[in-house]
Design a protein around this motif. Sequence first.
Motif, mmCIF file in Angstrom:
data_model
loop_
_atom_site.group_PDB
_atom_site.id
_atom_site.type_symbol
_atom_site.label_atom_id
_atom_site.label_comp_id
_atom_site.label_asym_id
_atom_site.label_seq_id
_atom_site.Cartn_x
_atom_site.Cartn_y
_atom_site.Cartn_z
ATOM 1 N N ILE A 169 -24.055 -4.058 -12.398
ATOM 2 C CA ILE A 169 -23.544 -2.741 -12.773
ATOM 3 C C ILE A 169 -24.363 -2.246 -13.958
ATOM 4 C CG2 ILE A 169 -21.454 -1.424 -13.302
ATOM 5 C CD1 ILE A 169 -19.883 -4.059 -12.754
ATOM 6 N N SER A 170 -25.295 -1.381 -13.691
ATOM 7 C CA SER A 170 -26.060 -0.826 -14.808
ATOM 8 C C SER A 170 -25.203 0.242 -15.481
ATOM 9 C CB SER A 170 -27.364 -0.217 -14.297
ATOM 10 O OG SER A 170 -27.074 0.839 -13.413
ATOM 11 N N PRO A 171 -25.423 0.480 -16.766
ATOM 12 C CA PRO A 171 -24.598 1.472 -17.462
ATOM 13 C C PRO A 171 -24.597 2.837 -16.785
ATOM 14 C CG PRO A 171 -25.842 0.194 -19.039
ATOM 15 C CD PRO A 171 -26.324 -0.226 -17.680
ATOM 16 N N ASP A 172 -25.764 3.283 -16.316
ATOM 17 C CA ASP A 172 -25.767 4.625 -15.716
ATOM 18 C C ASP A 172 -24.960 4.646 -14.421
ATOM 19 O OD1 ASP A 172 -27.673 2.995 -14.563
ATOM 20 O OD2 ASP A 172 -28.883 4.693 -13.881
ATOM 21 N N ALA A 218 -22.433 2.733 -13.842
ATOM 22 C CA ALA A 218 -21.033 2.650 -14.248
ATOM 23 C C ALA A 218 -20.511 4.001 -14.723
ATOM 24 C CB ALA A 218 -20.880 1.606 -15.352
ATOM 25 N N VAL A 219 -21.346 4.689 -15.508
ATOM 26 C CA VAL A 219 -20.951 6.013 -16.000
ATOM 27 C C VAL A 219 -20.728 6.954 -14.830
ATOM 28 C CG1 VAL A 219 -21.777 8.042 -17.244
ATOM 29 C CG2 VAL A 219 -22.037 5.784 -18.254
ATOM 30 N N GLU A 220 -21.650 6.892 -13.899
ATOM 31 C CA GLU A 220 -21.515 7.755 -12.714
ATOM 32 C C GLU A 220 -20.231 7.438 -11.951
ATOM 33 O OE1 GLU A 220 -26.196 8.538 -11.724
ATOM 34 O OE2 GLU A 220 -24.903 7.739 -10.145
ATOM 35 N N GLU A 221 -19.958 6.148 -11.854
ATOM 36 C CA GLU A 221 -18.754 5.733 -11.113
ATOM 37 C C GLU A 221 -17.490 6.285 -11.783
ATOM 38 O OE1 GLU A 221 -18.276 1.487 -10.783
ATOM 39 O OE2 GLU A 221 -16.259 1.698 -9.961
ATOM 40 N N LEU A 222 -17.447 6.137 -13.102
ATOM 41 C CA LEU A 222 -16.277 6.630 -13.825
ATOM 42 C C LEU A 222 -16.155 8.140 -13.741
ATOM 43 C CD1 LEU A 222 -16.345 4.360 -17.008
ATOM 44 C CD2 LEU A 222 -14.843 4.177 -15.031
ATOM 45 N N ALA A 223 -17.307 8.816 -13.846
ATOM 46 C CA ALA A 223 -17.283 10.280 -13.775
ATOM 47 C C ALA A 223 -16.829 10.735 -12.384
ATOM 48 C CB ALA A 223 -18.661 10.830 -14.091
#
Lengths: 354, 410
Positions: free
Chosen positions: A6-9, A11-16
């Motif tokens: 899970i790369s940060p980007d 993960a961020v996309e997933e949360l968004a």
Amino acid sequence: MFPFAISPDKAVEELARFNKKLAAGVKTFTEVGQIESGISPKEAVYRDDKVTLYHYIPRVENPHRVPVLVVYALVNRPYMADIQEDRSMIRGLLDEGMDVYLIDWGYPDASDRFLDLDDYINGYIKRCVDFIRDRHDIYRVNILGICQGGAFSLCFTALHPDRVRNLVVMVTPVDFHTPDNLLSLWVRDLDIDLLVDTMGNIPGDLLNLTFLSMNPFRLTGQKYLDMVDLMDDKVKLKNFLRMEKWIFDSPDQAGEAFRQFAKEFFQKNGLIKGNVKIGDRRVDLANITMPVLNVYATKDHLVPPDASKVLKQHVGSSDYQELAFNGGHIGVYVSARSQKEIPPAIANWLKERG
Amino acid sequence: MDNNPFSADWMSGWTSLQRKMWEDWSEATQSTFGNAWQTESPLNFFKNGMSQWPNMFMPQPVKSPEVMAMRHAMGSMEEFMRMGREVFKLFQKVSDGGTMAQEWTGQLDKAIQQAKEMFNQGSEAMYGLTGLGKVDEMASFWSRPMKAWNDFITTNPAFSNDTMRALLSGGQATEEALQRFLSVPGVGYTREKQEKVQEGLRLALEYRKANEDFQKLMMETSKRALDLLHRKLLEMGAEGKSLQTMRDLYVLWVDCNEEANAATVAGKEYNEINTRMVNAMMRVRRNMAEMVDGTMSAFNLPTRRELDSAYRQISLLKRRVSALEEIIGELKGRDATAEINTLRDDMEKLGVRRLREELAALRNQLEEALTAPPAESGAEAADKTAIKKTVRIGNAKPQPAAAASAQKGE
């Protein structure tokens, strides 16, 4: 190997993405509309205090001549058996040509605190049965007891065998002391007298909390994240909300009835020991000599299969059958598979026995 | 957005995504609720986290399933987001060290250990169980599933209320002060009331102790869940498997919590502590109710005891009415013909027919005696005439001797 791909980007996309779904779902929420309590058309045919006897409108021209009376538990509401159009045990029975009645216990309040099991079993159930007997001009009715309602049905049938033609019990506890029965374990040493004397009626919320304690993290957290996934589908969201409504629609329990049930059934395991007394009469399961169908769920965490199957050893019937459903306590009424398996099996079993 | 997985620049990408999400959110809320739900700026929205969402549903009935589900969803979502934040921090640490591939197990050990340390601080610090929530912010995502469950418990009106939560608050100093108060003997006019209050406080302390024990057990459970997660992640690493999404991680973490919880709640220790806690809570509540009743009674207002007494009487009357209705119903529905037939049968059983037959036989005997050859005195003849007359008053028909003999032989 590092176990997080899970790369940060990402993960961020997933949360968004997830948050966006939630935002879009708000609109769906406002469009869902009224959440009904049961979907099959029915009419109230008899009332007794807060208890209502419903008759479901038959779905065939000439329904089976012996009606089925559904006796549900005091815990939660009986519309679980009729929760949505494609998930309704009641509708399944109606489609199979059964004539179905159901006892709705209502919502006991403080004035019902002193209702005991005698009032429920020799009072309300007996009067509902007698009403149906008179209405259909028959001597005996078929009874389908569910969960705690199944235990009540066993007591009623043992006390009034002349009024019951066939008995079906579903996910019904009989032996309350099987080792895998968590509910029983938790109740075993509670000071029930203190509880009832203090609280009066037992709040439904308290029972809910007890049930949720079995899977607290899935049921109070994960489930709602999963809900977000279906929020863009109005039908699925409504179905989710129906179930949600049912779960938290928990009537309070009449204090004295709770006291008796918790002490005599859960703590003393009196049903199989023959020690339970309803009114002034002892419940002897050997008096159940009519045909019995016992439906249990193999993955039931509330009423473990062994707690139900033991019934075979205690009834006096020579016509005893079991139906094992591969599922859980709730799935036995609402899963897609149960719709295909359970109502037809019950209806055919009843038809074979007249 | 910087695609370097573990660089510090990922925050800029995060911010731009937040902005985009804010635009979506604004659009959705405006189309649904108009402008009333707009907050001042995206920054405020994120500062307040998800707390805006439940407020949006406040105008609706509190217990409707939509509102409840949405509130729970918001809570879960908030926990999920926080979990994401904490995972980023973990990644950041691993990345900054530049030794992700080689030393991730060491970093994981450290993170798990830190999380366990937090659980050692106690429930109040972790969950704000008492409602104080004084160090709630420091709790990391590790405590999230348990917090959601604790929130569920503490907001449950049946299980807890402000008074009960207040009993759980306070530290050692409060307890010492209470103990001093408890040791003061009651004297004078208010002795009984003082003793009642002291008893209440003693019960409250028992409840607090039981609650603390319960929380400790739950903390141990959470630590076991951490160990489970640790073990599963190491196993995944060893097997060359990896988690693909944040959701996968969340689900794995929930699974670990459930597994640990299942083991705890099936144990004897849980049963003992839970039973002790519930019983203690009931004693406190009963004591409170008795004191309230005392106050109500002093004001000449109805008490719980009186209401219960009235309800009991109503229940007894209802039972009597039901029993009488049943009897009346039976009487109304009885078949009179059957009853008459039954009475006839009863009469027959009493032997009326037999008595009649015996009487007839006696008459026959008399008739025979009267028709026998005369070998008697004048007085005897007069008696027989008298008997004959008497028998005839009965209007019995004379019967042949054979018939009379047959009856005797019955």
